[in-house]
Write a protein that holds these residues in place. Structure first.
Motif, PDB file in Angstrom:
ATOM      1  N   PHE A 210       0.839  -1.190   0.000  1.00 41.64           N
ATOM      2  CA  PHE A 210       0.000   0.000   0.000  1.00 41.64           C
ATOM      3  C   PHE A 210       0.878   1.246   0.000  1.00 41.64           C
ATOM      4  O   PHE A 210       0.703   2.140  -0.809  1.00 41.64           O
ATOM      5  N   LEU A 211       1.836   1.324   0.919  1.00 44.83           N
ATOM      6  CA  LEU A 211       2.717   2.492   1.018  1.00 44.83           C
ATOM      7  C   LEU A 211       4.138   2.116   0.620  1.00 44.83           C
ATOM      8  O   LEU A 211       4.650   1.076   1.012  1.00 44.83           O
ATOM      9  N   CYS A 212       4.757   2.999  -0.122  1.00 47.60           N
ATOM     10  CA  CYS A 212       6.147   2.819  -0.527  1.00 47.60           C
ATOM     11  C   CYS A 212       7.061   3.172   0.643  1.00 47.60           C
ATOM     12  O   CYS A 212       6.873   4.202   1.293  1.00 47.60           O
ATOM     13  N   THR A 213       8.037   2.319   0.905  1.00 47.35           N
ATOM     14  CA  THR A 213       9.007   2.599   1.970  1.00 47.35           C
ATOM     15  C   THR A 213      10.426   2.621   1.417  1.00 47.35           C
ATOM     16  O   THR A 213      11.381   2.340   2.129  1.00 47.35           O
ATOM     17  N   ALA A 214      10.570   2.977   0.148  1.00 48.84           N
ATOM     18  CA  ALA A 214      11.874   2.987  -0.505  1.00 48.84           C
ATOM     19  C   ALA A 214      12.830   4.003   0.126  1.00 48.84           C
ATOM     20  O   ALA A 214      14.041   3.850   0.029  1.00 48.84           O
ATOM     21  N   CYS A 215      12.295   5.021   0.802  1.00 51.02           N
ATOM     22  CA  CYS A 215      13.151   6.030   1.430  1.00 51.02           C
ATOM     23  C   CYS A 215      13.830   5.498   2.689  1.00 51.02           C
ATOM     24  O   CYS A 215      14.768   6.119   3.189  1.00 51.02           O
ATOM     25  N   GLY A 216      13.373   4.389   3.204  1.00 54.39           N
ATOM     26  CA  GLY A 216      14.024   3.717   4.329  1.00 54.39           C
ATOM     27  C   GLY A 216      14.102   4.545   5.598  1.00 54.39           C
ATOM     28  O   GLY A 216      13.098   5.017   6.120  1.00 54.39           O
ATOM     29  N   ASP A 217      15.331   4.728   6.109  1.00 52.10           N
ATOM     30  CA  ASP A 217      15.561   5.421   7.379  1.00 52.10           C
ATOM     31  C   ASP A 217      15.105   6.874   7.360  1.00 52.10           C
ATOM     32  O   ASP A 217      14.864   7.461   8.403  1.00 52.10           O
ATOM     33  N   GLU A 218      14.992   7.439   6.187  1.00 52.52           N
ATOM     34  CA  GLU A 218      14.560   8.825   6.053  1.00 52.52           C
ATOM     35  C   GLU A 218      13.128   9.012   6.578  1.00 52.52           C
ATOM     36  O   GLU A 218      12.731  10.102   6.964  1.00 52.52           O
TER      37      GLU A 218
ATOM     38  N   GLU B  95       8.010   8.003 -12.029  1.00 48.84           N
ATOM     39  CA  GLU B  95       8.564   8.008 -13.383  1.00 48.84           C
ATOM     40  C   GLU B  95       9.831   7.164 -13.480  1.00 48.84           C
ATOM     41  O   GLU B  95      10.053   6.482 -14.479  1.00 48.84           O
ATOM     42  N   THR B  96      10.671   7.204 -12.450  1.00 50.73           N
ATOM     43  CA  THR B  96      11.932   6.471 -12.478  1.00 50.73           C
ATOM     44  C   THR B  96      11.782   5.008 -12.073  1.00 50.73           C
ATOM     45  O   THR B  96      12.735   4.238 -12.214  1.00 50.73           O
ATOM     46  N   GLY B  97      10.621   4.637 -11.567  1.00 52.58           N
ATOM     47  CA  GLY B  97      10.407   3.251 -11.154  1.00 52.58           C
ATOM     48  C   GLY B  97      10.860   2.965  -9.733  1.00 52.58           C
ATOM     49  O   GLY B  97      10.891   1.809  -9.312  1.00 52.58           O
ATOM     50  N   LYS B  98      11.197   3.978  -8.983  1.00 58.19           N
ATOM     51  CA  LYS B  98      11.655   3.802  -7.606  1.00 58.19           C
ATOM     52  C   LYS B  98      10.492   3.519  -6.657  1.00 58.19           C
ATOM     53  O   LYS B  98      10.678   2.890  -5.617  1.00 58.19           O
ATOM     54  N   LEU B  99       9.296   3.929  -7.014  1.00 60.89           N
ATOM     55  CA  LEU B  99       8.119   3.780  -6.161  1.00 60.89           C
ATOM     56  C   LEU B  99       7.829   2.293  -5.951  1.00 60.89           C
ATOM     57  O   LEU B  99       7.547   1.557  -6.886  1.00 60.89           O
ATOM     58  N   ALA B 100       7.914   1.840  -4.701  1.00 61.87           N
ATOM     59  CA  ALA B 100       7.752   0.424  -4.372  1.00 61.87           C
ATOM     60  C   ALA B 100       6.448   0.177  -3.627  1.00 61.87           C
ATOM     61  O   ALA B 100       6.385  -0.621  -2.703  1.00 61.87           O
ATOM     62  N   GLY B 101       5.417   0.860  -4.007  1.00 63.57           N
ATOM     63  CA  GLY B 101       4.108   0.693  -3.390  1.00 63.57           C
ATOM     64  C   GLY B 101       3.091   1.485  -4.186  1.00 63.57           C
ATOM     65  O   GLY B 101       3.417   2.092  -5.204  1.00 63.57           O
ATOM     66  N   LEU B 102       1.863   1.465  -3.719  1.00 64.24           N
ATOM     67  CA  LEU B 102       0.838   2.209  -4.434  1.00 64.24           C
ATOM     68  C   LEU B 102       0.924   3.708  -4.167  1.00 64.24           C
ATOM     69  O   LEU B 102       0.649   4.513  -5.043  1.00 64.24           O
ATOM     70  N   TYR B 103       1.286   4.083  -2.953  1.00 64.01           N
ATOM     71  CA  TYR B 103       1.309   5.490  -2.553  1.00 64.01           C
ATOM     72  C   TYR B 103       2.598   5.806  -1.805  1.00 64.01           C
ATOM     73  O   TYR B 103       3.235   4.942  -1.228  1.00 64.01           O
ATOM     74  N   CYS B 104       2.937   7.088  -1.770  1.00 68.66           N
ATOM     75  CA  CYS B 104       4.159   7.568  -1.117  1.00 68.66           C
ATOM     76  C   CYS B 104       3.946   7.705   0.394  1.00 68.66           C
ATOM     77  O   CYS B 104       3.009   8.362   0.840  1.00 68.66           O
ATOM     78  N   SER B 105       4.823   7.109   1.166  1.00 72.77           N
ATOM     79  CA  SER B 105       4.724   7.189   2.622  1.00 72.77           C
ATOM     80  C   SER B 105       4.904   8.617   3.130  1.00 72.77           C
ATOM     81  O   SER B 105       4.258   9.024   4.094  1.00 72.77           O
TER      82      SER B 105
END
Length: 110
Positions: free
Chosen positions: A11-19, A44-54
């Motif tokens: 559901f939520l992207c957590t690609a930013c990790g510790d941030e 656009e870059t494909g970094k989004l690892a979920g449906l929405y931005c955390s």
């Protein structure tokens, strides 16, 4: 035929990790415009690892900040909502106190 792997969509992207750990207290959390731009870039870059931005979810404090799909509400629902709002406004107008007219004095003729 090859078997397609079903990747469970988060559901939520957590690609930013510790941030994300202290993001709610970060001054950047107040600037939703920058967060939306970041969301678009990740998408656009494909970094989004979920449906929405955390980050957008944290900054918004609820689901209000989550982008919605473009699916429209049924016309019947919209017309019913519009009718209910207009009925409520009409009821409020009837109960509202009418403003007093100021009496302007006309100069006497004569």
């Amino acid at each position: 035929m090859g078997k397609k792997s079903k990747r469970s969509a988060r559901f939520l992207c957590t690609a930013c990790g510790d941030e994300l750990n202290e993001f709610a207290f970060d001054p950047r959390a107040d600037n939703m415009k920058v967060l939306v731009q970041g969301y678009a870039t990740c998408r656009e870059t494909g970094k989004l690892a979920g449906l929405y931005c955390s980050k957008m979810y944290i900054a918004g404090g609820d689901e209000a900040a989550i982008p919605r799909s473009s699916k429209k509400a049924p016309a019947r629902t919209i017309s019913a909502l519009k009718a209910a709002i207009l009925t409520q406004l009409a009821a409020e107008d009837k109960t509202a106190a009418k403003p007093r007219r100021s009496k302007s004095r006309r100069p006497k003729k004569g």
